[in-house]
Write a protein that holds these residues in place. Structure first.
Motif, PDB file in Angstrom:
ATOM      1  N   PHE A  90      55.268  48.438  26.712  1.00 56.89           N
ATOM      2  CA  PHE A  90      56.549  48.601  27.371  1.00 56.89           C
ATOM      3  C   PHE A  90      56.906  49.722  28.108  1.00 56.89           C
ATOM      4  CE2 PHE A  90      57.907  44.610  25.131  1.00 56.89           C
ATOM      5  CZ  PHE A  90      57.091  44.215  24.255  1.00 56.89           C
ATOM      6  N   PHE A  91      57.296  49.523  29.260  1.00 55.46           N
ATOM      7  CA  PHE A  91      57.632  50.793  29.911  1.00 55.46           C
ATOM      8  C   PHE A  91      59.174  51.200  30.082  1.00 55.46           C
ATOM      9  CE2 PHE A  91      53.704  52.574  31.884  1.00 55.46           C
ATOM     10  CZ  PHE A  91      52.895  51.647  31.725  1.00 55.46           C
ATOM     11  N   HIS A 114      44.525  43.130  31.767  1.00 60.54           N
ATOM     12  CA  HIS A 114      45.818  43.084  31.777  1.00 60.54           C
ATOM     13  C   HIS A 114      46.566  43.041  33.292  1.00 60.54           C
ATOM     14  CE1 HIS A 114      47.296  44.518  27.787  1.00 60.54           C
ATOM     15  NE2 HIS A 114      45.870  44.340  27.554  1.00 60.54           N
ATOM     16  N   TRP A 115      47.636  42.559  33.469  1.00 63.28           N
ATOM     17  CA  TRP A 115      48.301  42.756  34.779  1.00 63.28           C
ATOM     18  C   TRP A 115      49.764  43.120  34.428  1.00 63.28           C
ATOM     19  CZ3 TRP A 115      46.994  41.377  39.495  1.00 63.28           C
ATOM     20  CH2 TRP A 115      45.681  40.972  39.834  1.00 63.28           C
ATOM     21  N   TYR A 116      50.486  43.809  35.195  1.00 59.26           N
ATOM     22  CA  TYR A 116      51.373  44.500  35.154  1.00 59.26           C
ATOM     23  C   TYR A 116      52.169  44.350  36.789  1.00 59.26           C
ATOM     24  CZ  TYR A 116      50.800  46.316  30.556  1.00 59.26           C
ATOM     25  OH  TYR A 116      50.551  46.466  29.215  1.00 59.26           O
ATOM     26  N   ARG A 117      53.384  44.354  36.930  1.00 58.80           N
ATOM     27  CA  ARG A 117      54.084  44.660  38.166  1.00 58.80           C
ATOM     28  C   ARG A 117      55.003  45.765  38.147  1.00 58.80           C
ATOM     29  NH1 ARG A 117      57.401  39.135  39.153  1.00 58.80           N
ATOM     30  NH2 ARG A 117      59.129  39.555  37.625  1.00 58.80           N
ATOM     31  N   GLN A 118      55.359  46.138  39.371  1.00 62.92           N
ATOM     32  CA  GLN A 118      56.350  47.236  39.202  1.00 62.92           C
ATOM     33  C   GLN A 118      57.265  46.873  40.635  1.00 62.92           C
ATOM     34  OE1 GLN A 118      54.987  51.400  39.608  1.00 62.92           O
ATOM     35  NE2 GLN A 118      56.727  52.131  38.840  1.00 62.92           N
ATOM     36  N   LEU A 119      58.640  46.774  39.981  1.00 60.77           N
ATOM     37  CA  LEU A 119      59.473  46.393  41.261  1.00 60.77           C
ATOM     38  C   LEU A 119      60.072  47.776  41.757  1.00 60.77           C
ATOM     39  CD1 LEU A 119      59.431  43.882  39.694  1.00 60.77           C
ATOM     40  CD2 LEU A 119      61.956  43.655  40.438  1.00 60.77           C
ATOM     41  N   PRO A 120      60.506  47.828  42.896  1.00 56.19           N
ATOM     42  CA  PRO A 120      61.056  49.574  43.444  1.00 56.19           C
ATOM     43  C   PRO A 120      62.086  50.062  42.600  1.00 56.19           C
ATOM     44  CG  PRO A 120      60.916  47.629  45.077  1.00 56.19           C
ATOM     45  CD  PRO A 120      60.584  47.162  43.838  1.00 56.19           C
ATOM     46  N   SER A 121      61.965  51.050  42.151  1.00 59.14           N
ATOM     47  CA  SER A 121      62.624  51.895  41.551  1.00 59.14           C
ATOM     48  C   SER A 121      62.600  51.816  39.852  1.00 59.14           C
ATOM     49  CB  SER A 121      64.271  52.026  41.842  1.00 59.14           C
ATOM     50  OG  SER A 121      64.168  52.602  43.146  1.00 59.14           O
ATOM     51  N   GLN A 122      61.623  50.831  39.398  1.00 59.34           N
ATOM     52  CA  GLN A 122      61.503  50.501  37.997  1.00 59.34           C
ATOM     53  C   GLN A 122      60.335  50.934  37.326  1.00 59.34           C
ATOM     54  OE1 GLN A 122      62.682  46.643  37.003  1.00 59.34           O
ATOM     55  NE2 GLN A 122      64.222  46.431  38.782  1.00 59.34           N
ATOM     56  N   GLU A 133      56.269  46.558  34.589  1.00 57.36           N
ATOM     57  CA  GLU A 133      56.644  45.320  33.626  1.00 57.36           C
ATOM     58  C   GLU A 133      55.331  44.598  33.374  1.00 57.36           C
ATOM     59  OE1 GLU A 133      59.911  41.630  33.894  1.00 57.36           O
ATOM     60  OE2 GLU A 133      58.709  42.437  35.535  1.00 57.36           O
ATOM     61  N   TYR A 134      55.155  44.137  31.974  1.00 57.80           N
ATOM     62  CA  TYR A 134      53.901  43.483  31.483  1.00 57.80           C
ATOM     63  C   TYR A 134      54.192  41.978  32.218  1.00 57.80           C
ATOM     64  CZ  TYR A 134      51.359  40.529  28.201  1.00 57.80           C
ATOM     65  OH  TYR A 134      50.408  39.608  27.727  1.00 57.80           O
ATOM     66  N   VAL A 135      53.004  41.542  32.643  1.00 55.02           N
ATOM     67  CA  VAL A 135      53.069  40.299  33.225  1.00 55.02           C
ATOM     68  C   VAL A 135      52.190  39.136  32.290  1.00 55.02           C
ATOM     69  CG1 VAL A 135      52.411  38.800  35.163  1.00 55.02           C
ATOM     70  CG2 VAL A 135      53.230  41.048  35.701  1.00 55.02           C
ATOM     71  N   ILE A 136      50.884  39.551  31.971  1.00 53.34           N
ATOM     72  CA  ILE A 136      49.991  38.868  31.342  1.00 53.34           C
ATOM     73  C   ILE A 136      48.639  39.454  30.800  1.00 53.34           C
ATOM     74  CG2 ILE A 136      48.650  37.849  33.236  1.00 53.34           C
ATOM     75  CD1 ILE A 136      49.306  35.062  32.030  1.00 53.34           C
ATOM     76  N   HIS A 137      48.008  39.087  29.925  1.00 56.24           N
ATOM     77  CA  HIS A 137      46.862  39.736  29.673  1.00 56.24           C
ATOM     78  C   HIS A 137      45.943  38.768  29.051  1.00 56.24           C
ATOM     79  CE1 HIS A 137      48.334  40.436  25.481  1.00 56.24           C
ATOM     80  NE2 HIS A 137      46.827  40.706  25.279  1.00 56.24           N
ATOM     81  N   GLY A 138      44.527  38.717  29.039  1.00 58.04           N
ATOM     82  CA  GLY A 138      43.508  37.776  28.511  1.00 58.04           C
ATOM     83  C   GLY A 138      42.216  38.546  28.411  1.00 58.04           C
ATOM     84  N   LEU A 139      41.325  38.064  27.456  1.00 59.21           N
ATOM     85  CA  LEU A 139      40.042  38.451  27.108  1.00 59.21           C
ATOM     86  C   LEU A 139      39.002  37.535  27.889  1.00 59.21           C
ATOM     87  CD1 LEU A 139      38.379  40.572  25.609  1.00 59.21           C
ATOM     88  CD2 LEU A 139      38.402  39.201  23.780  1.00 59.21           C
TER      89      LEU A 139
END
Lengths: 112, 113
Positions: free
Chosen positions: A102-103, B34-42, B45-51
């Motif tokens: 969590f960021f 793992h997948w994360y995404r980052q919106l501008p100026s933020q 954010e975690y999206v999803i993960h798996g093995l």
């Protein structure tokens, strides 16, 4: 409460100043992280704390000094920074090493 | 550190599916994807993960190749709010890099109305 709160949101400091960035989480997470992000670049890992002990230091200069006073708080003490240290500083937390991070929304730091 | 390779940018039309690829040929048997995404100026954010198995959640689906050397993040219906930089990351569980989440360059997704 699934938030990581970082203060301040913006900080401007001179090269001789001493300042601190703060990060707080109340999710019971025992791993906490500091990342540095320059504009249009991915975040770079700086430090990892596990159970309030420093477990990872990615060769960060000593002008950055992390501190974890308890399981909910993480500080980053700044002293004698350089203009190239201007960046977005991100804090994150997680429950375990395989779990998601969590960021916070970051502190935008400008060093003049 | 285990590395990932993603296209620098991709474009999608609104309300169409988006498939974001990621190569991770040096993945070890215990590394989580793992997948994360980052919106501008933020912050990211975690999206999803798996093995090993494919995973679904309310945000996306993760399709993992049988040999685990690649994966694909699937956004089923892209919206304008999905425009972000998407990071595919290997979460190392054992060894000297235990716990590290090391970001690659990511894919900048643009969504056209």
């Amino acid at each position: 409460d699934t938030e990581v709160t970082q203060t301040p949101k913006h900080l401007v400091m001179g090269m001789t100043n001493k300042k601190s960035l703060k990060c707080e989480q109340h999710m019971g997470h025992r791993a906490m992280y500091w990342y540095k992000q320059k504009a249009k670049k991915p975040p770079e890992l700086m430090f990892v704390y596990s159970y309030e002990k420093l477990s990872i230091n990615e060769s960060v200069p000593s002008r950055f000094s992390p501190e974890c006073p308890n399981s909910s708080l993480l500080n980053l003490h700044l002293h004698a920074l350089q203009p190239e240290d201007s960046a977005l500083y991100l804090c994150a937390s997680s429950q375990l090493y395989k779990e998601k991070l969590f960021f916070g929304s970051g502190t935008q730091l400008s060093v003049l | 550190d285990a590395k990932t390779t993603q296209p620098n940018s991709m474009e999608s039309n609104e309300e169409e599916p988006v498939h974001l690829p990621c190569n991770h040929s040096t993945i070890s048997g215990t590394d989580y994807i793992h997948w994360y995404r980052q919106l501008p100026s933020q912050g990211p954010e975690y999206v999803i993960h798996g093995l090993t198995s494919n995973v679904n959640n309310r945000m996306a689906s993760l399709a993992i190749a049988e040999d685990r050397k690649s994966s694909t993040l699937i956004l089923h219906r892209a919206t304008l709010r999905d425009a972000a930089v998407y990071y595919c990351i290997l979460r190392v569980i054992y060894g000297g890099s235990q716990g590290n989440l090391i970001f690659g360059k990511g894919t900048k997704l643009s969504v056209k109305p």
